[in-house]
Design an enzyme around this catalytic site. Sequence first.
Site, mmCIF file in Angstrom:
data_model
loop_
_atom_site.group_PDB
_atom_site.id
_atom_site.type_symbol
_atom_site.label_atom_id
_atom_site.label_comp_id
_atom_site.label_asym_id
_atom_site.label_seq_id
_atom_site.Cartn_x
_atom_site.Cartn_y
_atom_site.Cartn_z
ATOM 1 C CG ASP A 186 -0.580 -9.009 11.049
ATOM 2 O OD1 ASP A 186 -1.240 -8.160 11.662
ATOM 3 O OD2 ASP A 186 0.478 -9.482 11.503
ATOM 4 C CG HIS A 209 -4.528 -10.404 13.060
ATOM 5 N ND1 HIS A 209 -3.250 -10.461 13.538
ATOM 6 C CD2 HIS A 209 -4.882 -11.678 12.785
ATOM 7 C CE1 HIS A 209 -2.832 -11.719 13.533
ATOM 8 N NE2 HIS A 209 -3.813 -12.474 13.079
#
Length: 368
Positions: A186, A209
């Site tokens: 993430d 991310h």
Amino acid sequence: MDKKLHTATLSCLFLLASVANAQSGVFDVRKYGGHANGDITLALTSAWKAACALPTRSKVWIPSGIYRLSGISFQGPCKGPIEFQLDGTVQAPGNPSQIKAEGSWVKFEHIDHLTNLGFNFITNSIIRDVTTKDSKNFHVNVLGCTNVTFQHFTVSAPENSINTDGIHIGRSTGINITNSNIATGDDCISLGDGSKQISVTNVKCGPGHGISVGSLGKYKGEEPVEGLLVRNCTIMNTLNGVRIKTWPSSPATGIATDMHFEDIIMINVSNPVLIDQEYCPWNQCNKGVASKIKISKVSFKNIRGTSATQQAVKLACSKGVPCEGVELADINLTFKGGAATSACTNVKPRITGKQNPPACAAPPVATA
Ligand SMILES: *[C@@H]1O[C@H](CO)[C@@H](O)[C@H](O)[C@H]1NC(C)=O
Ligand SMILES: *[C@@H]1O[C@H](CO)[C@@H](O)[C@H](O)[C@H]1NC(C)=O
Ligand SMILES: *[C@@H]1O[C@H](CO)[C@@H](O)[C@H](O)[C@H]1NC(C)=O
Ligand SMILES: *[C@@H]1O[C@H](CO)[C@@H](O)[C@H](O)[C@H]1NC(C)=O
Ligand SMILES: *[C@@H]1O[C@H](CO)[C@@H](O)[C@H](O)[C@H]1NC(C)=O
């Protein structure tokens, strides 16, 4: 940070290497009944309590070896400064449901002057040379902390692991992350509400991310995000590069200001430069209602490398409270499949230096 966790079995592992230095108040877990290949939950709790009660400098020490720990919360305030030294490997239960601590596996709370590890309500501390691997959730959650530096911090988790933000910061002031390497599933670093005076320098991020502010504006009572410098970072094979995201139909007004991203190399990044004020995954919100989070004083300077999608720069600001004081300077992002594009709404950035793609040349298209 925005997805529900639905994992079955993942194990966590904390490794910390630090230089031993002889000192009087050493609280060795073995003196409290801990031994290698055994469970040290009780021994560590007792060692911590004893160290915490000592008015002079002390050290809690886990020597080399492998230990099991079902979960612990190191509680302060303590009478004197404590150093936590972990030379061994401490393993969490393979099944997260067996973790005994509330919220997180290992927690430090209400401690001043902690050397080495720290997370909730920590002040004036340095966390260095730590590797955190395959966390079942956020690797590090920095909450309510002041003046904490992470140096030579390594996060490692697979690209497909859900909700495994590397370092999440919220309601904290004066947090520096430097010379660190974050590979996760993430956000590498995410900043929630109330993050102030945050500096991220010399960090490598990817996979993951990217480095994110937000998401903001989902809840009432959020505090401003103010003062962020991201400099000299390399972001590679990630979904986003540098991003600010806010929810539409926010229940209250909010502020995100004074955020600067400079000297950043992007390699194969899907959305290298992104302001997304229509962040609404799984249609959890009413997209028709503008975000009430006011974004201002944002600069993107000297950002270069490759975009994995054609739209390399997207600034999608709120139609209710347009972005102000945004600057794009010296951007060079190339796309293999053709000319890279950029798109802007509800923002008129100040444009200086070279711009590839040409700044704000097209209306935005949806990003994944
Ligand atoms: C911040 O923390 C460091 C490390 O503990 C300490 O040396 C420094 O004095 C602190 N700075 C402030 C302003 O409190
Ligand atoms: C954090 O970084 C900022 C900017 O790089 C610097 O001015 C500040 O002194 C640093 N703070 C600490 C505690 O290292
Ligand atoms: C930039 O970061 C890299 C590591 O990612 C480091 O080797 C280099 O010294 C840094 N440059 C500056 C000017 O700090
Ligand atoms: C580009 O990044 C994606 C992740 O966003 C990754 O799956 C892919 O393997 C990367 N491509 C290369 C050539 O590294
Ligand atoms: C942009 O980057 C490409 C690829 O690295 C390079 O060939 C080109 O000269 C750069 N353009 C500018 C304007 O710096």
